[in-house]
Design a protein around this motif. Structure first.
Motif, PDB file in Angstrom:
ATOM      1  N   LYS A 129     -10.857   9.698  -1.651  1.00  0.00           N
ATOM      2  CA  LYS A 129     -12.524   9.481  -0.943  1.00  0.00           C
ATOM      3  C   LYS A 129     -13.184  10.707  -1.029  1.00  0.00           C
ATOM      4  N   ASN A 130     -12.158  11.535  -0.444  1.00  0.00           N
ATOM      5  CA  ASN A 130     -12.809  13.189  -1.039  1.00  0.00           C
ATOM      6  C   ASN A 130     -12.941  13.874  -2.304  1.00  0.00           C
ATOM      7  N   ASN A 131     -11.807  13.505  -3.003  1.00  0.00           N
ATOM      8  CA  ASN A 131     -11.618  13.964  -3.960  1.00  0.00           C
ATOM      9  C   ASN A 131     -12.065  13.338  -5.278  1.00  0.00           C
ATOM     10  N   LEU A 132     -11.711  12.014  -5.611  1.00  0.00           N
ATOM     11  CA  LEU A 132     -11.854  11.071  -6.391  1.00  0.00           C
ATOM     12  C   LEU A 132     -12.529  10.017  -6.426  1.00  0.00           C
ATOM     13  N   PRO A 133     -13.479   9.689  -6.108  1.00  0.00           N
ATOM     14  CA  PRO A 133     -14.514   8.891  -5.288  1.00  0.00           C
ATOM     15  C   PRO A 133     -14.584   7.670  -6.009  1.00  0.00           C
ATOM     16  N   GLU A 134     -14.489   7.494  -7.735  1.00  0.00           N
ATOM     17  CA  GLU A 134     -14.593   7.176  -8.679  1.00  0.00           C
ATOM     18  C   GLU A 134     -13.180   6.326  -8.993  1.00  0.00           C
ATOM     19  N   ILE A 135     -12.155   6.444  -8.339  1.00  0.00           N
ATOM     20  CA  ILE A 135     -11.123   5.376  -8.116  1.00  0.00           C
ATOM     21  C   ILE A 135     -10.852   4.382  -7.371  1.00  0.00           C
ATOM     22  N   LYS A 136     -10.453   3.480  -7.184  1.00  0.00           N
ATOM     23  CA  LYS A 136     -10.496   2.553  -6.386  1.00  0.00           C
ATOM     24  C   LYS A 136      -9.018   2.566  -5.918  1.00  0.00           C
ATOM     25  N   VAL A 137      -9.220   2.199  -4.449  1.00  0.00           N
ATOM     26  CA  VAL A 137      -7.388   2.120  -3.520  1.00  0.00           C
ATOM     27  C   VAL A 137      -7.706   1.017  -3.575  1.00  0.00           C
ATOM     28  N   ILE A 138      -6.528  -0.457  -4.040  1.00  0.00           N
ATOM     29  CA  ILE A 138      -6.355  -1.860  -3.687  1.00  0.00           C
ATOM     30  C   ILE A 138      -5.880  -1.451  -2.787  1.00  0.00           C
ATOM     31  N   PRO A 139      -6.579  -2.347  -1.585  1.00  0.00           N
ATOM     32  CA  PRO A 139      -5.504  -2.199   0.168  1.00  0.00           C
ATOM     33  C   PRO A 139      -3.674  -2.402  -0.053  1.00  0.00           C
ATOM     34  N   LEU A 140      -3.318  -1.940   0.584  1.00  0.00           N
ATOM     35  CA  LEU A 140      -1.931  -1.664   0.577  1.00  0.00           C
ATOM     36  C   LEU A 140      -1.695  -2.765   2.013  1.00  0.00           C
ATOM     37  N   GLU A 141      -1.382  -4.032   1.776  1.00  0.00           N
ATOM     38  CA  GLU A 141      -0.896  -4.869   3.276  1.00  0.00           C
ATOM     39  C   GLU A 141       0.784  -4.557   2.820  1.00  0.00           C
ATOM     40  N   ALA A 142       1.457  -4.330   1.912  1.00  0.00           N
ATOM     41  CA  ALA A 142       2.832  -4.102   2.657  1.00  0.00           C
ATOM     42  C   ALA A 142       3.632  -3.165   1.078  1.00  0.00           C
ATOM     43  N   THR A 143       4.414  -2.917   0.851  1.00  0.00           N
ATOM     44  CA  THR A 143       5.737  -1.924   0.109  1.00  0.00           C
ATOM     45  C   THR A 143       4.858  -0.866   0.062  1.00  0.00           C
ATOM     46  N   TYR A 144       5.073   0.270  -0.422  1.00  0.00           N
ATOM     47  CA  TYR A 144       5.327   1.998  -0.677  1.00  0.00           C
ATOM     48  C   TYR A 144       4.841   2.703  -1.799  1.00  0.00           C
ATOM     49  N   LEU A 145       4.294   1.053  -2.510  1.00  0.00           N
ATOM     50  CA  LEU A 145       3.496   1.503  -3.842  1.00  0.00           C
ATOM     51  C   LEU A 145       2.316   1.233  -4.498  1.00  0.00           C
ATOM     52  N   VAL A 146       1.147   2.168  -4.392  1.00  0.00           N
ATOM     53  CA  VAL A 146      -0.620   1.779  -4.359  1.00  0.00           C
ATOM     54  C   VAL A 146      -0.418   1.236  -5.422  1.00  0.00           C
ATOM     55  N   TRP A 147      -1.099   0.610  -5.593  1.00  0.00           N
ATOM     56  CA  TRP A 147      -2.304  -0.055  -7.118  1.00  0.00           C
ATOM     57  C   TRP A 147      -3.567   0.646  -7.216  1.00  0.00           C
ATOM     58  N   LEU A 148      -3.402   1.668  -7.820  1.00  0.00           N
ATOM     59  CA  LEU A 148      -5.220   2.329  -8.140  1.00  0.00           C
ATOM     60  C   LEU A 148      -5.824   1.352  -9.204  1.00  0.00           C
ATOM     61  N   ASP A 149      -7.005   0.928  -8.624  1.00  0.00           N
ATOM     62  CA  ASP A 149      -7.897   1.158 -10.104  1.00  0.00           C
ATOM     63  C   ASP A 149      -9.362   2.279 -10.362  1.00  0.00           C
ATOM     64  N   CYS A 150      -7.979   2.025 -12.321  1.00  0.00           N
ATOM     65  CA  CYS A 150      -8.972   3.485 -12.753  1.00  0.00           C
ATOM     66  C   CYS A 150      -9.547   3.370 -14.009  1.00  0.00           C
TER      67      CYS A 150
END
Length: 383
Positions: free
Chosen positions: A297-318
């Motif tokens: 949010k503070n450094n890469l606002p153009e990147i969307k973070v897909i909501p993480l509901e489970a796992t420790y693997l974050v999916w980034l929309d670039c």
């Protein structure tokens, strides 16, 4: 933890010691001390002959699923397996014939593609719908794909890797309804089932399937939850004795019908004594996710973070960077020494995305995110 020089796939596959690996689903935490103590006690005996499956193996799985997933299973519903990947492969080989279709739901765990290719089967993609920063199942398309007489099998990822989605009860019921109608067998990979965060609930597919005229199996394992990837072990759950017997026969043909005794010891200790460790882990992982959200949010606002509901693997929309996933991952590795997975590893539907592993100490996560920022700032300045 310094894992370099330990023959770690995650840390030693890259020959450059400056590479920070945040790719493969392997956490940088010691497992629960109760598991280590149980293994040490087992190996201290000093005799490593042929072993039977301990009776506690079944009892601890039953107790774990009742306490954690609020579903009661019976001993004769459980079949021990040699690890999630060989178990899923064996199930495919057992029930799918040449020329028949296997339905998958991309972007999805890359080994699903490997299973289908290695077994020589036909893959049919029921792509998830990406809309407003979240993912949903395309049920109209699933109905269409399942209605093909050649479609015999659905590989379900529950919770879903790589998008971190926890499927809701109504979604699971719709899957069961469609697959029951068209006689499509469902195999649910639930290796991430324990790592579901607050406000979300894991629904075991076996708890849904029992209300439908449907062949299905649910596959579980402690390996992701307790960081035991190097001690592979799994189990298959089904009320259908005939299905379990057929899978067991394939295990026998592959000489994999007995679980590794050390891995079985680890599973029993994990499910008997590991709940507190797991709950602490989930708190830490979710704090890591919150840290990542704030950083982006503070450094890469153009990147969307897909909501993480489970796992420790974050999916980034670039997508906003106007680079392919492969281009992005290559830039990160070559210029910033950061190793993450390109979205296309999980099918063409993953184009424009990256997957990053946050199962690490926060100091490591911070370093990785700063490398991500450095690369993306350079890309924006050159676009």
């Amino acid at each position: 933890m310094n894992r370099r020089g330990t023959d770690s796939v995650k840390w030693d596959l890259a020959t450059d010691a400056e590479v920070l690996p945040m790719w493969v689903a392997d956490m940088d935490f010691k497992t629960a001390s109760e598991i280590t103590e149980a293994i040490l006690k087992k190996v201290s005996h000093g005799v490593f002959g042929y072993g039977l499956t301990p009776s506690d193996f079944f009892d601890t799985i039953i107790d774990w699923w009742k306490e954690i997933h609020h579903f009661k299973i019976k001993k004769d519903w459980i079949l021990p397996g040699p690890g999630m990947i060989p178990t899923l492969s064996a199930i495919l080989r057992t029930f799918v014939k040449s020329g028949e279709n296997i339905i998958i739901q991309p972007p999805v765990y890359n080994h699903f593609y490997d299973f289908v290719e290695n077994c020589g089967f036909t893959m049919v993609e029921n792509n998830l719908i990406y809309q407003n920063g979240n993912y949903h199942i395309d049920f109209d398309d699933l109905e269409l794909k399942a209605s093909d007489p050649k479609s015999k099998f659905l590989l379900l990822c529950n919770p879903h890797n790589p998008v971190g989605k926890v499927w809701q009860r109504n979604e699971m019921e719709r899957i069961a309804e469609i697959c029951s109608k068209h006689k499509v067998m469902v195999v649910s990979d639930e290796i991430h089932a324990d790592l579901v965060f607050e406000d979300h609930e894991h629904i075991p597919f076996v708890s849904i399937a029992e209300y439908y005229d449907l062949e299905s199996v649910t596959c579980g394992s402690p390996c992701k939850t307790f960081n035991l990837a190097g001690l592979p072990i799994s189990y298959v759950i089904s009320e259908n004795e005939e299905i379990l017997n057929k899978i067991h026969r394939t295990f026998e043909i592959q000489e994999t019908s007995y679980p590794n005794p050390i891995a079985a010891t680890a599973l029993i200790a994990a499910y008997k004594s590991g709940k507190e460790w797991m709950e602490e882990l989930k708190i830490y992982l979710y704090q890591n996710y919150q840290y990542l959200l704030e950083f982006v949010k503070n450094n890469l606002p153009e990147i969307k973070v897909i909501p993480l509901e489970a796992t420790y693997l974050v999916w980034l929309d670039c997508h906003s960077l106007n680079k392919t996933s492969e281009e992005l991952s290559k830039i990160l590795l070559e210029e910033e020494k950061l190793w993450v997975n390109p979205g296309t590893m999980y099918g063409a539907a993953g184009e424009g995305f990256l997957r990053i592993n946050i199962g690490c100490p926060r100091e490591v996560l911070s370093e990785g995110l700063n490398r991500l920022k450095s690369a993306f700032v350079k890309i924006k300045n050159t676009n």
